[in-house]
Design a protein around this motif. Structure first.
Motif, PDB file in Angstrom:
ATOM      1  N   ALA A 355       0.704  -1.099   0.177  1.00  0.00           N
ATOM      2  CA  ALA A 355      -0.037   0.123  -0.038  1.00  0.00           C
ATOM      3  C   ALA A 355       1.107   1.360  -0.214  1.00  0.00           C
ATOM      4  N   GLY A 356       2.307   1.274   0.527  1.00  0.00           N
ATOM      5  CA  GLY A 356       3.101   2.493   1.139  1.00  0.00           C
ATOM      6  C   GLY A 356       3.460   2.957  -0.853  1.00  0.00           C
ATOM      7  N   VAL A 357       4.007   1.456  -0.698  1.00  0.00           N
ATOM      8  CA  VAL A 357       4.995   1.746  -2.159  1.00  0.00           C
ATOM      9  C   VAL A 357       3.731   2.358  -3.287  1.00  0.00           C
ATOM     10  N   ARG A 358       1.873   1.468  -3.329  1.00  0.00           N
ATOM     11  CA  ARG A 358       1.496   2.249  -4.208  1.00  0.00           C
ATOM     12  C   ARG A 358       0.534   3.766  -3.941  1.00  0.00           C
ATOM     13  N   ALA A 359       0.794   3.564  -2.674  1.00  0.00           N
ATOM     14  CA  ALA A 359       0.768   5.537  -2.920  1.00  0.00           C
ATOM     15  C   ALA A 359       1.679   6.462  -2.851  1.00  0.00           C
TER      16      ALA A 359
END
Length: 378
Positions: A355-359
């Motif tokens: 999720a952090g990478v996608r954000a």
């Protein structure tokens, strides 16, 4: 009679292979059989400390690895292996685990689990379909202070957890003078062009500081808070490594149902200045995990009014002290694996990191996917 486990190595990209292979080599029930590297996306230009060729030589000359095979496919076909240690590039974890599962081989994969949740799900499905074990090794799992902090949190020493902070950083995996577990030698001087040729500084291979260090934050926050996260925001930047195409600094802020977490990752840090943590803020105090280089690990607790206490971190004497001992004890005796080694737990940690990478890619809030539900879906 105790079983002897035939252990192979696939992938010498990650320098943690040096400490992991040593742990297995030292185990009385292990025979190191052979190794094979994965094909690099770009040829490395140097073979200094912690590069691929250096890691291979170290395994052969110092740990007694008897043979190197041309490809990991040939290794799995030619040798009857029980366990594989996978220290390939992050982006190749899934294909290696799928190949091992097809051969009926258990796998230890170095953190992070994968470069994406999609790859993590591929790995989990393959292992479960083949009834093989898939274990993710976290160096922090074997920290007595990290374990002590979790025990104190469970006792309610600082009340309900409100926030977990984690900072990981150095001058990059191949930065001058940086040392890694199990090896006294520090990395030598490498030019930017030489470092840029390694997988660490290539986006396509799963390089970058975010995967390298925010993975720890994702794991420890899930472990300490005790619930799965809801959403994350992330940011990453290449501030001083322009010869690579991936970030050398990154950060994540994660929302849990009843808490928050902050992770920082840096490959441009000479010194943290403060304890990198984990640091935990609760309703009744603050807890700091202190792991000084060359010093004894401990946990410091500061309560309301400034009252401070220090808790010694007892050595892990009555249980496995590394992942080699843990896996073999599990296979021999059915001893449960530590929570941080569990497959479902690692899928949830991977979902937070993903999720952090996608954000960071979108510049928007990203929801944390329900990874354990998806393991049975498509």
């Amino acid at each position: 009679m105790s079983k002897t486990y035939r252990v192979g190595i696939i992938g010498f990209a990650h320098m943690h292979i040096n400490s992991l292979a040593a742990q297995f080599a030292e185990h009385p029930q292990v025979a190191l059989v052979a190794g094979a590297d994965t094909e690099p996306a770009r040829p490395e230009l140097r073979d200094g400390a912690y590069t691929r060729r250096w890691n291979i030589r170290h395994a052969q000359e110092k740990l007694g690895l008897p043979n190197m095979v041309e490809s990991y496919q040939a290794l799995l076909k030619e040798e009857q292996l029980d366990i594989v240690i996978c220290c390939a590039e992050n982006a190749k974890h899934a294909e290696v685990v799928e190949a091992c599962a097809a051969a009926g081989v258990h796998v230890i994969v170095e953190k992070p689990m994968a470069s994406s949740l999609a790859d993590g799900l591929r790995m989990a499905r393959a292992a479960r379909a083949a009834n093989t074990k898939l274990v993710v090794n976290w160096p922090l799992t074997w920290s007595p202070a990290a374990r002590k902090a979790k025990a104190l949190l469970d006792e309610g020493v600082i009340g309900r957890v409100l926030e977990v902070k984690w900072r990981g950083g150095h001058l990059g995996p191949l930065g001058y003078g940086v040392s890694h577990p199990g090896i006294k030698e520090g990395a030598g001087p490498m030019s930017g062009v030489e470092r840029g040729a390694t997988w660490w500084h290539q986006q396509a291979t799963g390089g970058g500081a975010m995967l390298d260090y925010c993975c720890y934050g994702s794991m420890v926050a899930r472990w300490y808070i005790g619930e799965q996260a809801l959403a994350a925001v992330g940011m990453r930047a290449n501030l001083n490594s322009q010869w690579g195409d991936t970030e050398d600094n990154a950060a994540m802020i994660v929302r849990f149902p009843s808490a928050m977490a902050l992770f920082e990752a840096s490959w441009t840090t000479h010194d943290h200045g403060v304890s990198p943590g984990p640091i935990v803020y609760g309703t009744e105090g603050t807890m700091v995990v202190e792991r000084p280089k060359g010093g004894a690990e401990q946990v410091r607790v500061v309560k309301a009014g400034g009252e401070s206490s220090t808790h010694a971190a007892d050595p892990l004497t009555d249980e496995p002290q590394n992942v080699a001992q843990a896996l073999i004890d599990h296979l021999d005796n059915g001893t449960p694996l530590h929570q941080t080694l569990d497959l479902d737990f690692n899928l949830e940690a991977m979902a937070i990191l993903d999720a952090g990478v996608r954000a960071a890619e979108s510049g928007q809030l990203a929801m944390v996917e329900n990874a354990t539900w998806r393991i049975g879906g498509s």
